[in-house]
Design a protein around this motif. Structure first.
Motif, PDB file in Angstrom:
ATOM      1  N   MET A 132      22.449  -1.578  10.166  1.00 52.06           N
ATOM      2  CA  MET A 132      21.564  -0.556  10.695  1.00 52.06           C
ATOM      3  C   MET A 132      21.348  -0.757  12.189  1.00 52.06           C
ATOM      4  O   MET A 132      21.287  -1.891  12.652  1.00 52.06           O
ATOM      5  CB  MET A 132      20.203  -0.627   9.987  1.00 52.06           C
ATOM      6  CG  MET A 132      20.282  -0.205   8.534  1.00 52.06           C
ATOM      7  SD  MET A 132      18.732   0.102   7.681  1.00 52.06           S
ATOM      8  CE  MET A 132      17.584  -0.977   8.327  1.00 52.06           C
ATOM      9  N   LYS A 133      21.178   0.341  12.867  1.00 47.87           N
ATOM     10  CA  LYS A 133      20.900   0.246  14.294  1.00 47.87           C
ATOM     11  C   LYS A 133      19.449  -0.145  14.508  1.00 47.87           C
ATOM     12  O   LYS A 133      18.565   0.251  13.742  1.00 47.87           O
ATOM     13  CB  LYS A 133      21.172   1.576  14.979  1.00 47.87           C
ATOM     14  CG  LYS A 133      22.632   1.951  14.997  1.00 47.87           C
ATOM     15  CD  LYS A 133      22.851   3.229  15.764  1.00 47.87           C
ATOM     16  CE  LYS A 133      24.305   3.602  15.774  1.00 47.87           C
ATOM     17  NZ  LYS A 133      24.532   4.854  16.498  1.00 47.87           N
TER      18      LYS A 133
ATOM     19  N   PRO B  68      11.992   4.115  11.215  1.00 43.32           N
ATOM     20  CA  PRO B  68      10.535   3.932  11.146  1.00 43.32           C
ATOM     21  C   PRO B  68      10.190   2.639  10.404  1.00 43.32           C
ATOM     22  O   PRO B  68      10.988   2.106   9.647  1.00 43.32           O
ATOM     23  CB  PRO B  68      10.051   5.151  10.363  1.00 43.32           C
ATOM     24  CG  PRO B  68      11.226   5.628   9.614  1.00 43.32           C
ATOM     25  CD  PRO B  68      12.435   5.249  10.414  1.00 43.32           C
ATOM     26  N   GLU B  69       8.977   2.164  10.619  1.00 45.24           N
ATOM     27  CA  GLU B  69       8.530   0.920  10.007  1.00 45.24           C
ATOM     28  C   GLU B  69       8.288   1.136   8.506  1.00 45.24           C
ATOM     29  O   GLU B  69       7.648   2.102   8.104  1.00 45.24           O
ATOM     30  CB  GLU B  69       7.236   0.454  10.667  1.00 45.24           C
ATOM     31  CG  GLU B  69       6.751  -0.878  10.175  1.00 45.24           C
ATOM     32  CD  GLU B  69       5.446  -1.275  10.849  1.00 45.24           C
ATOM     33  OE1 GLU B  69       4.710  -2.051  10.233  1.00 45.24           O
ATOM     34  OE2 GLU B  69       5.184  -0.807  11.962  1.00 45.24           O
ATOM     35  N   TYR B  70       8.796   0.240   7.702  1.00 48.50           N
ATOM     36  CA  TYR B  70       8.665   0.306   6.238  1.00 48.50           C
ATOM     37  C   TYR B  70       7.515  -0.612   5.865  1.00 48.50           C
ATOM     38  O   TYR B  70       7.571  -1.825   6.108  1.00 48.50           O
ATOM     39  CB  TYR B  70       9.980  -0.146   5.616  1.00 48.50           C
ATOM     40  CG  TYR B  70      10.188   0.255   4.189  1.00 48.50           C
ATOM     41  CD1 TYR B  70      10.219   1.587   3.798  1.00 48.50           C
ATOM     42  CD2 TYR B  70      10.374  -0.713   3.215  1.00 48.50           C
ATOM     43  CE1 TYR B  70      10.429   1.946   2.486  1.00 48.50           C
ATOM     44  CE2 TYR B  70      10.592  -0.367   1.898  1.00 48.50           C
ATOM     45  CZ  TYR B  70      10.611   0.962   1.540  1.00 48.50           C
ATOM     46  OH  TYR B  70      10.818   1.317   0.240  1.00 48.50           O
ATOM     47  N   GLN B  71       6.446  -0.054   5.265  1.00 51.18           N
ATOM     48  CA  GLN B  71       5.231  -0.829   5.045  1.00 51.18           C
ATOM     49  C   GLN B  71       4.641  -0.591   3.663  1.00 51.18           C
ATOM     50  O   GLN B  71       5.099   0.286   2.935  1.00 51.18           O
ATOM     51  CB  GLN B  71       4.206  -0.457   6.116  1.00 51.18           C
ATOM     52  CG  GLN B  71       3.885   1.030   6.110  1.00 51.18           C
ATOM     53  CD  GLN B  71       3.152   1.453   7.369  1.00 51.18           C
ATOM     54  OE1 GLN B  71       2.768   0.617   8.162  1.00 51.18           O
ATOM     55  NE2 GLN B  71       2.982   2.733   7.551  1.00 51.18           N
ATOM     56  N   GLU B  72       3.625  -1.378   3.310  1.00 48.91           N
ATOM     57  CA  GLU B  72       2.909  -1.207   2.045  1.00 48.91           C
ATOM     58  C   GLU B  72       2.192   0.142   2.072  1.00 48.91           C
ATOM     59  O   GLU B  72       1.599   0.521   3.083  1.00 48.91           O
ATOM     60  CB  GLU B  72       1.886  -2.322   1.842  1.00 48.91           C
ATOM     61  CG  GLU B  72       2.500  -3.689   1.649  1.00 48.91           C
ATOM     62  CD  GLU B  72       3.200  -3.815   0.309  1.00 48.91           C
ATOM     63  OE1 GLU B  72       2.703  -3.258  -0.687  1.00 48.91           O
ATOM     64  OE2 GLU B  72       4.249  -4.477   0.267  1.00 48.91           O
ATOM     65  N   THR B  73       2.256   0.871   0.945  1.00 51.33           N
ATOM     66  CA  THR B  73       1.688   2.214   0.869  1.00 51.33           C
ATOM     67  C   THR B  73       0.892   2.360  -0.410  1.00 51.33           C
ATOM     68  O   THR B  73       1.232   1.772  -1.431  1.00 51.33           O
ATOM     69  CB  THR B  73       2.821   3.267   0.870  1.00 51.33           C
ATOM     70  OG1 THR B  73       3.613   3.072   2.033  1.00 51.33           O
ATOM     71  CG2 THR B  73       2.288   4.667   0.865  1.00 51.33           C
ATOM     72  N   VAL B  74      -0.156   3.170  -0.349  1.00 54.79           N
ATOM     73  CA  VAL B  74      -0.960   3.471  -1.531  1.00 54.79           C
ATOM     74  C   VAL B  74      -0.930   4.981  -1.762  1.00 54.79           C
ATOM     75  O   VAL B  74      -1.225   5.760  -0.860  1.00 54.79           O
ATOM     76  CB  VAL B  74      -2.420   2.998  -1.344  1.00 54.79           C
ATOM     77  CG1 VAL B  74      -3.255   3.373  -2.562  1.00 54.79           C
ATOM     78  CG2 VAL B  74      -2.465   1.513  -1.103  1.00 54.79           C
TER      79      VAL B  74
ATOM     80  N   VAL C 144      -1.346   4.095  -6.949  1.00 49.73           N
ATOM     81  CA  VAL C 144      -0.049   3.466  -7.146  1.00 49.73           C
ATOM     82  C   VAL C 144       0.321   2.805  -5.826  1.00 49.73           C
ATOM     83  O   VAL C 144       0.339   3.444  -4.782  1.00 49.73           O
ATOM     84  CB  VAL C 144       1.022   4.509  -7.545  1.00 49.73           C
ATOM     85  CG1 VAL C 144       2.378   3.854  -7.662  1.00 49.73           C
ATOM     86  CG2 VAL C 144       0.643   5.209  -8.818  1.00 49.73           C
ATOM     87  N   LYS C 145       0.621   1.517  -5.891  1.00 51.42           N
ATOM     88  CA  LYS C 145       0.984   0.785  -4.674  1.00 51.42           C
ATOM     89  C   LYS C 145       2.497   0.605  -4.648  1.00 51.42           C
ATOM     90  O   LYS C 145       3.110   0.201  -5.620  1.00 51.42           O
ATOM     91  CB  LYS C 145       0.286  -0.570  -4.649  1.00 51.42           C
ATOM     92  CG  LYS C 145      -1.208  -0.434  -4.518  1.00 51.42           C
ATOM     93  CD  LYS C 145      -1.893  -1.768  -4.488  1.00 51.42           C
ATOM     94  CE  LYS C 145      -3.395  -1.545  -4.401  1.00 51.42           C
ATOM     95  NZ  LYS C 145      -4.136  -2.789  -4.436  1.00 51.42           N
ATOM     96  N   THR C 146       3.081   0.932  -3.497  1.00 50.70           N
ATOM     97  CA  THR C 146       4.529   0.814  -3.316  1.00 50.70           C
ATOM     98  C   THR C 146       4.801   0.655  -1.829  1.00 50.70           C
ATOM     99  O   THR C 146       3.911   0.300  -1.072  1.00 50.70           O
ATOM    100  CB  THR C 146       5.258   2.036  -3.920  1.00 50.70           C
ATOM    101  OG1 THR C 146       6.659   1.823  -3.832  1.00 50.70           O
ATOM    102  CG2 THR C 146       4.892   3.326  -3.247  1.00 50.70           C
ATOM    103  N   ARG C 147       6.006   0.973  -1.396  1.00 49.62           N
ATOM    104  CA  ARG C 147       6.350   0.865   0.024  1.00 49.62           C
ATOM    105  C   ARG C 147       6.904   2.200   0.505  1.00 49.62           C
ATOM    106  O   ARG C 147       7.612   2.888  -0.219  1.00 49.62           O
ATOM    107  CB  ARG C 147       7.374  -0.238   0.228  1.00 49.62           C
ATOM    108  CG  ARG C 147       6.817  -1.615  -0.100  1.00 49.62           C
ATOM    109  CD  ARG C 147       7.865  -2.677   0.058  1.00 49.62           C
ATOM    110  NE  ARG C 147       8.526  -2.609   1.356  1.00 49.62           N
ATOM    111  CZ  ARG C 147       8.387  -3.504   2.329  1.00 49.62           C
ATOM    112  NH1 ARG C 147       7.607  -4.534   2.163  1.00 49.62           N
ATOM    113  NH2 ARG C 147       9.029  -3.374   3.466  1.00 49.62           N
ATOM    114  N   SER C 148       6.559   2.555   1.741  1.00 51.17           N
ATOM    115  CA  SER C 148       7.028   3.793   2.343  1.00 51.17           C
ATOM    116  C   SER C 148       6.833   3.705   3.847  1.00 51.17           C
ATOM    117  O   SER C 148       6.403   2.679   4.377  1.00 51.17           O
ATOM    118  CB  SER C 148       6.250   4.981   1.765  1.00 51.17           C
ATOM    119  OG  SER C 148       6.717   6.180   2.344  1.00 51.17           O
TER     120      SER C 148
END
Length: 100
Positions: A1-2, A7-13, A22-26
């Protein structure tokens, strides 16, 4: 990947209006939903079919006793083969035309 283009991949609710989380990443930190699988009528089993003009009842009446297709071929049944018929058919006699 360049580098420096993603974008930054982070913890998401994911939060639903019913209170489920639901907790995941986005790429976003939080999402707000109107409806989720915990409160949707289809997933909870509370969904009812809206029947106009008795269509559902007609369908159930028509196909309730129908055999369910399983994708398998039906079992072969033993049939008695008919006797071999002669290949030559008898000729029909032509009727004579009356003379004038």
């Amino acid at each position: 990947m360049k580098k420096d283009i993603h974008p930054e991949y982070q913890e998401t609710v994911f939060r639903c209006a019913c209170g489920a989380e639901v907790k995941t990443r986005s790429t976003k930190p939080e999402y707000r939903l109107e409806i989720c699988s915990a409160c949707h009528p289809f997933f909870t089993g509370k969904q009812k079919l809206v029947d106009s003009a008795g269509r559902v009842e007609r369908f159930m009446k028509k196909y309730a006793d129908a055999a369910i297709a399983t994708g398998k071929k039906p079992a072969k049944t033993s049939k008695v083969k008919p006797a071999i018929k002669p290949a030559v058919k008898p000729k029909k006699e032509k009727a004579e035309k009356p003379k004038k």
